[in-house]
Motif scaffolding. Sequence first.
Motif, PDB file in Angstrom:
ATOM      1  N   ALA A 386       0.826  -1.203   0.000  1.00 51.69           N
ATOM      2  CA  ALA A 386       0.000   0.000   0.000  1.00 51.69           C
ATOM      3  C   ALA A 386       0.862   1.254   0.000  1.00 51.69           C
ATOM      4  N   GLY A 387       1.867   1.280   0.873  1.00 50.17           N
ATOM      5  CA  GLY A 387       2.733   2.451   0.943  1.00 50.17           C
ATOM      6  C   GLY A 387       3.487   2.685  -0.349  1.00 50.17           C
ATOM      7  N   LEU A 388       3.976   1.608  -0.960  1.00 48.11           N
ATOM      8  CA  LEU A 388       4.696   1.737  -2.222  1.00 48.11           C
ATOM      9  C   LEU A 388       3.778   2.274  -3.310  1.00 48.11           C
ATOM     10  N   ALA A 389       2.550   1.751  -3.349  1.00 46.66           N
ATOM     11  CA  ALA A 389       1.599   2.228  -4.362  1.00 46.66           C
ATOM     12  C   ALA A 389       1.244   3.691  -4.140  1.00 46.66           C
ATOM     13  N   ALA A 390       1.047   4.086  -2.877  1.00 49.55           N
ATOM     14  CA  ALA A 390       0.693   5.477  -2.584  1.00 49.55           C
ATOM     15  C   ALA A 390       1.796   6.428  -3.030  1.00 49.55           C
ATOM     16  N   PHE A 391       3.039   6.039  -2.788  1.00 55.09           N
ATOM     17  CA  PHE A 391       4.162   6.908  -3.129  1.00 55.09           C
ATOM     18  C   PHE A 391       4.405   6.938  -4.636  1.00 55.09           C
ATOM     19  N   LEU A 392       4.420   5.753  -5.266  1.00 57.00           N
ATOM     20  CA  LEU A 392       4.712   5.697  -6.701  1.00 57.00           C
ATOM     21  C   LEU A 392       3.589   6.292  -7.537  1.00 57.00           C
ATOM     22  N   ALA A 393       2.345   6.165  -7.064  1.00 55.98           N
ATOM     23  CA  ALA A 393       1.228   6.730  -7.826  1.00 55.98           C
ATOM     24  C   ALA A 393       1.327   8.245  -7.910  1.00 55.98           C
ATOM     25  N   ALA A 394       1.820   8.876  -6.839  1.00 59.70           N
ATOM     26  CA  ALA A 394       1.998  10.327  -6.871  1.00 59.70           C
ATOM     27  C   ALA A 394       3.032  10.710  -7.932  1.00 59.70           C
ATOM     28  N   GLY A 395       4.138   9.959  -7.965  1.00 64.99           N
ATOM     29  CA  GLY A 395       5.151  10.234  -8.978  1.00 64.99           C
ATOM     30  C   GLY A 395       4.652   9.965 -10.380  1.00 64.99           C
ATOM     31  N   ALA A 396       3.868   8.895 -10.546  1.00 68.81           N
ATOM     32  CA  ALA A 396       3.326   8.577 -11.862  1.00 68.81           C
ATOM     33  C   ALA A 396       2.380   9.670 -12.347  1.00 68.81           C
ATOM     34  N   ARG A 397       1.608  10.205 -11.427  1.00 66.64           N
ATOM     35  CA  ARG A 397       0.665  11.261 -11.820  1.00 66.64           C
ATOM     36  C   ARG A 397       1.413  12.525 -12.252  1.00 66.64           C
ATOM     37  N   GLU A 398       2.471  12.888 -11.521  1.00 66.93           N
ATOM     38  CA  GLU A 398       3.233  14.074 -11.878  1.00 66.93           C
ATOM     39  C   GLU A 398       4.005  13.868 -13.181  1.00 66.93           C
ATOM     40  N   LEU A 399       4.498  12.636 -13.396  1.00 68.09           N
ATOM     41  CA  LEU A 399       5.291  12.354 -14.585  1.00 68.09           C
ATOM     42  C   LEU A 399       4.427  12.171 -15.827  1.00 68.09           C
ATOM     43  N   LEU A 400       3.308  11.473 -15.675  1.00 73.45           N
ATOM     44  CA  LEU A 400       2.482  11.092 -16.817  1.00 73.45           C
ATOM     45  C   LEU A 400       1.233  11.960 -16.972  1.00 73.45           C
TER      46      LEU A 400
END
Length: 435
Positions: A386-400
């Motif tokens: 869950a923590g990994l998804a929460a953190f990576l999803a934020a980066g994915a949203r900013e990047l993509l």
Amino acid sequence: MTCDNATPAALTPFPVPRRRTLPHRAWGIAAVAAVAIVTAGAFATVPGLLVTPLENEFGWERGQVSLATAVNMVLYGLTAPFAAAAMGRFGVRRVVPVALVLVGAGALLTSVMTAAWQLTLYWGLLIGIGTGSLTTTFAATVTAHWFVRRRGVVVGGLSAAGHLGQLLFLPLLATGVDRLGWRPPVVTLALVALAVAALAAWALRDHPADVGLAPLGGARPVPRPARAGGAAAHGVRVLGRAARTGTFWLLAGVFAICGASTNGIMWSHWVPAAHDHGVGATAAASMLSLIGIFSALGALASGWLTDRVDPRRLLVVYFGVRALTLLALPQALGAGAGPALVAFTVVYGLVDIATVPPVIALANDRFGADGPIVFGWVNAAHQLGAGLAAFLAAGARELLGGYDPVWLVLSAACLVAAVLAPVVEPAGAARADGR
């Protein structure tokens, strides 16, 4: 002097009232446990409501807020096995109030923070540890001690309680954030947590033997288990034994995917993702509450089914359905707050936490008395995902620039979990103690 026509008491035509049978004490303990879990669950979705207000007030980036959320989720998971061991040594009556005080203190401190690192400390650390002590491992401990019958139903009900917290509080919190700002709702939740801490200290009992009762469905009272010395060391020893089995790693892997595809993404990024598609915060929060309603129903149904159906088969169905719903989510969000999004929330909600009763049953079947602590470690994997998804999803949203790729990746991961679930060994084949 007696009257000749007096009727003896034994011959009176009026029926003698029966003695009323009171509900078993176990139901009261489960109810108090549910209130504590409801309160902890109310904190799960608050970070999603705080993202935009904190960005606007402090100028923080989304990644800074998501870092606090990720720390919260990781500690939420890592705390669970040690909390289960602590409950074995000190009892739930001591551990639960302390956990709720930590939650209340963390929320109060968050309301006066001035820097992003304080959000990580207060919401990430204090609330993460506090709520991590009130997870489904707490539910597993209460159920194992107080119930012989109805275990699946009780675990399902207590699992649903966390989402009931979201159902009860989220719309009010969202409305409060919109109208009053973010601080009053956070302070209100803190005061609720402190009040429930007092209730738990007064009403909870550690074991039926403490009040001279048998567990619900038990033929006779059973002695209270010996208190394990060194709660932290005991939790690590159980992990060491469990980690030598393939079953543990399968359950941990499946549950890590579960965490990534539920609270890791939904409870942290649902409101911002909906906002990207023009859905307002209050409408998005209402949708999330709808997920909570059907999550509660799904957990209760799953608990009933777990007592009757192979838990592995249930996991295959739950993850398969979840994969299909996540695959369809980009189209549902693109249509706005309409029938397609409502249909998603209903179907997704039904399988959201339905995975918990089968995984608890598998852990108890395979690891015996160590089952609640083993499940705590499996739940830690859930929160790491869950923590990994929460953190990576934020980066994915900013990047993509959006969340659509995130939903597709998580859909594929759920298909992997559906394939892995049947590989778990049959009951009794992987006891951590080697029996």
